[in-house]
Design a protein around this motif. Structure first.
Motif, mmCIF file in Angstrom:
data_model
loop_
_atom_site.group_PDB
_atom_site.id
_atom_site.type_symbol
_atom_site.label_atom_id
_atom_site.label_comp_id
_atom_site.label_asym_id
_atom_site.label_seq_id
_atom_site.Cartn_x
_atom_site.Cartn_y
_atom_site.Cartn_z
ATOM 1 N N PRO A 109 31.158 -9.877 -36.257
ATOM 2 C CA PRO A 109 31.295 -11.275 -35.733
ATOM 3 C C PRO A 109 32.756 -11.468 -34.770
ATOM 4 C CG PRO A 109 30.835 -11.102 -38.063
ATOM 5 C CD PRO A 109 31.130 -9.700 -37.502
ATOM 6 N N PHE A 110 32.472 -12.127 -33.726
ATOM 7 C CA PHE A 110 33.551 -12.475 -32.913
ATOM 8 C C PHE A 110 34.790 -13.015 -33.847
ATOM 9 C CE2 PHE A 110 35.747 -15.373 -29.844
ATOM 10 C CZ PHE A 110 36.421 -14.259 -29.146
ATOM 11 N N GLY A 111 34.623 -14.009 -34.684
ATOM 12 C CA GLY A 111 35.563 -14.374 -35.695
ATOM 13 C C GLY A 111 36.564 -15.658 -35.151
ATOM 14 N N TYR A 112 36.180 -15.968 -33.700
ATOM 15 C CA TYR A 112 37.158 -16.970 -33.500
ATOM 16 C C TYR A 112 36.282 -18.235 -32.873
ATOM 17 C CZ TYR A 112 40.781 -13.476 -33.344
ATOM 18 O OH TYR A 112 41.543 -12.686 -33.674
ATOM 19 N N PRO A 113 36.768 -19.457 -32.805
ATOM 20 C CA PRO A 113 35.780 -20.466 -32.712
ATOM 21 C C PRO A 113 35.546 -20.305 -30.864
ATOM 22 C CG PRO A 113 37.604 -21.290 -33.744
ATOM 23 C CD PRO A 113 37.968 -20.186 -33.652
ATOM 24 N N ILE A 114 34.652 -20.567 -30.505
ATOM 25 C CA ILE A 114 33.944 -20.500 -29.047
ATOM 26 C C ILE A 114 33.566 -21.449 -28.578
ATOM 27 C CG2 ILE A 114 31.889 -19.115 -29.489
ATOM 28 C CD1 ILE A 114 32.764 -17.140 -27.253
ATOM 29 N N ALA A 115 34.066 -21.934 -27.356
ATOM 30 C CA ALA A 115 33.378 -23.251 -26.767
ATOM 31 C C ALA A 115 33.654 -23.357 -25.397
ATOM 32 C CB ALA A 115 33.917 -24.725 -27.412
ATOM 33 N N VAL A 116 32.994 -23.909 -24.490
ATOM 34 C CA VAL A 116 33.134 -23.765 -23.083
ATOM 35 C C VAL A 116 34.484 -24.363 -22.534
ATOM 36 C CG1 VAL A 116 32.164 -24.587 -20.932
ATOM 37 C CG2 VAL A 116 30.805 -23.832 -22.773
ATOM 38 N N GLY A 117 35.044 -23.481 -21.860
ATOM 39 C CA GLY A 117 36.371 -23.998 -21.292
ATOM 40 C C GLY A 117 37.588 -23.007 -21.455
ATOM 41 N N VAL A 118 38.770 -23.561 -21.356
ATOM 42 C CA VAL A 118 39.702 -22.382 -21.527
ATOM 43 C C VAL A 118 40.611 -22.965 -22.688
ATOM 44 C CG1 VAL A 118 42.094 -21.687 -20.426
ATOM 45 C CG2 VAL A 118 40.101 -22.707 -18.862
ATOM 46 N N SER A 119 41.073 -21.739 -23.413
ATOM 47 C CA SER A 119 41.792 -21.954 -24.685
ATOM 48 C C SER A 119 42.566 -20.603 -24.793
ATOM 49 C CB SER A 119 40.959 -21.866 -25.990
ATOM 50 O OG SER A 119 40.146 -21.131 -26.171
ATOM 51 N N GLU A 120 43.552 -20.728 -25.844
ATOM 52 C CA GLU A 120 44.398 -19.427 -26.502
ATOM 53 C C GLU A 120 44.185 -19.148 -27.784
ATOM 54 O OE1 GLU A 120 48.414 -19.683 -25.553
ATOM 55 O OE2 GLU A 120 48.232 -19.670 -23.334
#
Length: 343
Positions: free
Chosen positions: A56-67
């Motif tokens: 699992p990646f383990g982080y929220p993932i959505a289109v765009g830029v984040s930290e």
């Protein structure tokens, strides 16, 4: 690249993704599972592809830029900028994330922000603390100019003494602000030399003039500290100023050798420090409850003492007086005496 990843991606797409960017590249499916990573991603996560792909990646993932704060094996943390795009491959939803380590950049930005905030505070404190003594000097100087002929000699002497007192306060304030600025800039290392402790104590007593009559000194003549002499003088001057500003005489200065260290204590007979305020004593710009109404001050003196002491390999701290008052302590490295006290 794992067999599972090859089943998802044709060889040419894999090669394109792997070689296109120096950033870490991850492909994450609709279930949040990593399906592909490149070598830069392995370095970024400090984990091999065999561990990453299929996990699992383990982080929220959505289109765009984040930290995100990337937690590494062993608990270390990296700040990572994540740029996400979405696509459909073989009829399945897929997110492709480009990851870049921005930890150093964020650390620099935070340090710069903190420095700017400190600078703003210093300017505000300087403006506030300079206003009153400058106004007092201006008023007193005008009194001497406009009414000098009608003043008695005693009254003129009193006004002159007040002006001298206010100027001395301004000089001390400027010295503290310059020292604080030097500490913030980490400008240079202490010039360590062998310094006779009693010699420095006597120099500081000469600097406080009439107040020295209320000081009792206990210090062996052969006690020598390994310290920057100018910074030692500044530490002791701030401790003495603190004792006379917030404590009451008589003031004791005690110097002794202890287990390879020089310990200097400045003890006053005042009300002491409220227990609730003790943890904040050596913080920058912190002053005790009600002290603003009783005496001038910036809240820099004790902060300067601790920083200079630690820069010289020692420390500074507070202890309650044995019966009453406050005891401010200084620990410096001991040196072998190489010369007798001059004089």
């Amino acid at each position: 690249m794992s067999e599972h990843a090859s089943a998802w991606f044709p060889d040419d797409i894999i090669r394109l993704i792997v070689t296109a960017s120096a950033d870490g590249i991850l492909a994450v499916d609709g279930e949040g599972v990593i399906r592909l990573c490149n070598r830069a991603a392995e370095d970024l996560f400090a984990r091999p592809a065999a561990d990453l792909v299929g996990s699992p990646f383990g982080y929220p993932i959505a289109v765009g830029v984040s930290e995100i704060d990337l937690i590494l094996p062993g608990g270390r943390k990296r700040v990572v900028e994540m740029r996400v795009t979405a696509t459909t491959l073989h009829g399945k939803r897929l997110h492709v994330a480009a990851l870049r380590d921005v930890t150093r950049r964020r650390d620099i930005e935070r340090a710069l922000q903190a420095a700017l905030e400190r600078q703003n505070i210093v300017l505000a404190v300087a403006a506030h603390e300079l206003h009153s003594p400058l106004a007092a000097i201006s008023v007193l100087a005008h009194v001497l100019r406009d009414n000098g002929a009608g003043l008695t000699q005693q009254r003129r002497a009193e006004i002159t003494d007040r002006i001298i007192e206010r100027i001395a306060y301004l000089q001390a304030l400027v010295r503290k602000l310059l020292t604080a600025s030097r500490i913030d800039a980490a400008g240079g290392s202490p010039v360590v030399e062998h310094v006779p402790v009693l010699e420095v104590v006597i120099e500081q007593l000469a600097g406080i003039e009439e107040k020295s009559r209320d000081v009792r000194v206990t210090c062996p003549e052969g006690l020598v500290a390994a310290v920057d002499r100018a910074e030692f003088c500044e530490m002791l001057a701030n401790y003495l100023e603190n004792a006379f500003s917030y404590g009451q005489p008589p003031v004791q200065i005690q110097g002794r050798a202890k287990a390879g260290w020089v310990e200097v204590r400045v003890i006053d007979q005042g009300p002491g420090v409220p227990t609730s305020f003790v943890p904040y004593l050596f913080e920058r710009f912190r002053r005790g409850p009600g002290s603003e109404r009783r005496t001038d001050g910036t809240g820099l003196g004790l902060w300067i003492v601790r920083n200079l002491a630690q820069a010289n390999g020692g420390d500074a701290w507070y202890e309650p007086g044995t019966r009453r008052g406050a005891c401010f302590c200084l620990r410096l490295r001991q040196a072998v005496a190489t010369r007798a006290m001059s004089g």
